[in-house]
Design an enzyme around this catalytic site. Sequence first.
Site, PDB file in Angstrom:
ATOM      1  N   CYS A   2       0.862  -1.283   0.005  1.00 35.49           N
ATOM      2  CA  CYS A   2       0.020   0.046   0.037  1.00 35.49           C
ATOM      3  C   CYS A   2       1.027   1.322  -0.018  1.00 35.49           C
ATOM      4  CB  CYS A   2      -0.856   0.082   1.023  1.00 35.49           C
ATOM      5  SG  CYS A   2      -2.089  -1.162   1.421  1.00 35.49           S
ATOM      6  N   ARG A  27       3.875  -0.705  -4.717  1.00 37.70           N
ATOM      7  CA  ARG A  27       3.511  -1.500  -3.179  1.00 37.70           C
ATOM      8  C   ARG A  27       2.298  -1.808  -3.162  1.00 37.70           C
ATOM      9  NH1 ARG A  27       7.284   1.502   0.311  1.00 37.70           N
ATOM     10  NH2 ARG A  27       5.791   0.717   2.068  1.00 37.70           N
ATOM     11  N   TRP A  79      -3.147  -2.365  -1.536  1.00 37.27           N
ATOM     12  CA  TRP A  79      -3.143  -3.973  -1.667  1.00 37.27           C
ATOM     13  C   TRP A  79      -3.833  -4.531  -0.418  1.00 37.27           C
ATOM     14  CZ3 TRP A  79      -0.920  -8.381   0.843  1.00 37.27           C
ATOM     15  CH2 TRP A  79      -0.320  -9.278   0.209  1.00 37.27           C
ATOM     16  N   ASN A 105      -2.004   2.644   5.720  1.00 41.16           N
ATOM     17  CA  ASN A 105      -1.070   1.391   5.551  1.00 41.16           C
ATOM     18  C   ASN A 105      -1.274   0.764   6.979  1.00 41.16           C
ATOM     19  OD1 ASN A 105      -1.050   2.330   2.971  1.00 41.16           O
ATOM     20  ND2 ASN A 105       1.198   2.756   3.283  1.00 41.16           N
ATOM     21  N   GLY A 106      -1.176  -0.507   6.744  1.00 37.90           N
ATOM     22  CA  GLY A 106      -0.948  -1.404   8.225  1.00 37.90           C
ATOM     23  C   GLY A 106      -2.326  -2.130   8.357  1.00 37.90           C
ATOM     24  N   GLU A 486      16.643 -19.564  -5.184  1.00 39.23           N
ATOM     25  CA  GLU A 486      16.378 -17.931  -5.358  1.00 39.23           C
ATOM     26  C   GLU A 486      16.020 -18.196  -7.013  1.00 39.23           C
ATOM     27  OE1 GLU A 486      15.385 -15.604  -4.317  1.00 39.23           O
ATOM     28  OE2 GLU A 486      15.747 -14.110  -6.039  1.00 39.23           O
ATOM     29  N   LYS A 490      12.181 -16.797  -8.577  1.00 38.12           N
ATOM     30  CA  LYS A 490      12.146 -15.617  -9.417  1.00 38.12           C
ATOM     31  C   LYS A 490      11.204 -16.383 -10.723  1.00 38.12           C
ATOM     32  CE  LYS A 490      13.330 -13.326  -8.025  1.00 38.12           C
ATOM     33  NZ  LYS A 490      13.769 -12.596  -6.651  1.00 38.12           N
ATOM     34  N   GLU A 493       7.598 -16.348  -9.537  1.00 37.75           N
ATOM     35  CA  GLU A 493       7.204 -14.993  -9.271  1.00 37.75           C
ATOM     36  C   GLU A 493       6.561 -14.339 -10.759  1.00 37.75           C
ATOM     37  OE1 GLU A 493       8.781 -12.782  -5.673  1.00 37.75           O
ATOM     38  OE2 GLU A 493      10.183 -13.587  -6.941  1.00 37.75           O
ATOM     39  N   HIS A 509      15.827 -39.435  -3.293  1.00 38.69           N
ATOM     40  CA  HIS A 509      15.101 -39.458  -2.064  1.00 38.69           C
ATOM     41  C   HIS A 509      13.706 -39.177  -2.412  1.00 38.69           C
ATOM     42  CE1 HIS A 509      18.672 -40.554  -0.017  1.00 38.69           C
ATOM     43  NE2 HIS A 509      18.966 -39.483  -0.385  1.00 38.69           N
ATOM     44  N   LYS A 604       5.484  -5.151  -3.118  1.00 42.63           N
ATOM     45  CA  LYS A 604       6.727  -4.950  -2.687  1.00 42.63           C
ATOM     46  C   LYS A 604       6.511  -4.607  -1.068  1.00 42.63           C
ATOM     47  CE  LYS A 604      11.140  -4.065  -4.180  1.00 42.63           C
ATOM     48  NZ  LYS A 604      11.691  -5.141  -4.923  1.00 42.63           N
TER      49      LYS A 604
END
Length: 609
Positions: A2, A27, A79, A105-106, A486, A490, A493, A509, A604
């Site tokens: 946000c 964001r 968001w 925000n929050g 990683e 990537k 995402e 295994h 983000k």
Amino acid sequence: MCGIVGYIGRRDVAPLLLEGLQRLEYRGYDSAGIVITGKAAAGKPGALKMVKAKGRVRELEAKVPKRFAGTTGIAHTRWATHGAPSDENAHPHLDAENKVAVVHNGIIDNASELRARLTADGTVFLSETDTEVLVHLIARAQADTLEEKVREALRHVEGTYGIAVLHADFNDRIVVARNGSPVVLGIGEKEMFVASDVAALVAHTRQVVTLDDGEMATLKADDFRTYTTEGSTTTATPTTVEWEAESYDMGGHDTYMHKEISEQADAVDRVLRGRIDDRFSTVHLGGLNLDAREARGVRRIKILGCGTSYHAGQIGAQLIEELARIPADAEPASEFRYRNPVVDPDTLYIAVSQSGETYDVLAAVQELKRKGARVLGVVNVVGSAIAREADGGTYVHAGPEVCVVSTKCFTNTVVAFALFALHLGRIRDLSVADGKRIIDGLRRLPEQISEILANEDEIKRLAAEYADAKSMMFIGRVRGYPVAREASLKLKEVSYIHAEAYPASELKHGPLALIEPAMPTVAIVPDDDLLEKNRAAMEEIKARSGRILAVAHQVQEKADHTIVVPKNENELDPILMGIPLQLFAYHTALAMGRDIDKPRNLAKSVTVE
Ligand code: F6R
């Protein structure tokens, strides 16, 4: 997660706020809204005018009427946490009389309880959000000033917030408050800005004041003042933002992801600059606040981070074990804080975060500090919450990272860990010769990164070759394993292709059962002591008709394709081996027409749990 932006001054506010929202869109991007104070008629305060829209900021922009004049306003890009993305749930939220507007925000933890109480008293809610309770609490507050009304409302609230408040009866000001969610004031000439992130401010001013938790501020066109939620005045010293406005632009690239991948040679050069001490074959990290005697006393190192930063921490832990011979491991901060961890006084804790805001990491740091631990931060955003909460640490100097998925910051964080490991190693048992070997390796990195990036066309061709895969396996051993993890993160995402990462040694295994021609494998195959073991794993895959793309220091016969990367010192190879796979994920996503900078469901800076 946000974004908030606000302005008070003399300029037409709507275009300024919309531009600020564009810069903050990374964001959060499921809905957006703007509210401004209209011109006051004779004897009457100006009413609030609001527009909200589900979707991207461009959808909001299209809905803002031509006549939307005003010089004070606040805006938000969302968001979703409480309530689905919709016009109603978009911020700002207004009270029944259209006098109070809030962007937030929050998360307000006791929102349901407050909502029930307010509803019983006759308040009608128009959205499903937690934020709306704040609006009604402010509107009902009995105090005479806006500052007091906001303070009175906040007394009822438990949770995290960064808020900006407008009130039609107090239209010469914006009141803001912070608890766990960033609020930055931008100081201009006869104009003031507020935002949740400097990205929205730097085009107008680089003079900023970052609020602390428990702090509030009143912004007027000509001045501002800061104070605590209890009412006592605080001293706010403006600082200058390190980065120019252009650093937040796309700079000729089609996406931020591509720009940020391409910037890595310069970014690594920056994290090394001024830190290498050739005389003692070591490095200086100014802000560690850990002297040599204390460093020698460290018995264990525990690294905490989330997502990509956690993966960078895994490589960091290996570097520390290899170069300093201190037992080290990395753990997701989100898990650590919920398992009542044993906090050992001889363990040094390191919190890793690009944004410096990730709630799970911040909460882990706070819990550790409460238990008396020493915590260092490895952080990108200067002055961010985690950087400020830590006892010391180092910045990774990757520069602003705007794409939701992290690339250059991952690389710089790993380099910062290499510097830290070298520093610790040279205080302990790492020889001068080995120190020099690592320093020479570090100095070679920027050129080697440029060499990898110059191979982009070939990587793009390979991405097209594998883009039909429904699922991909990534494997590596020891140093190669976090690189595989990683790279798999990537790919999923940005392309939404399912990807799994396994230690190559674990294939037999279980996961070997998945191997067939439709499930290609990316194998990380450095030229180190495990080369033959990695070749054996590739052999196992080939025997099951699996396709293999290797990232290696020489062409691998068992692989269908190899991306050859330049060799560095064994310890530093992981820094380079992930970079072609960032480009691989990028080109796969591009070929599939994905929204690369803003992948679905992600945003983000995860400032909520
Ligand atoms: C992945 C990604 C996320 C972040 C994670 C932690 O590309 O960007 O996994 O790494 O949310 O964020 P920071 O590093 O800001 O704490």
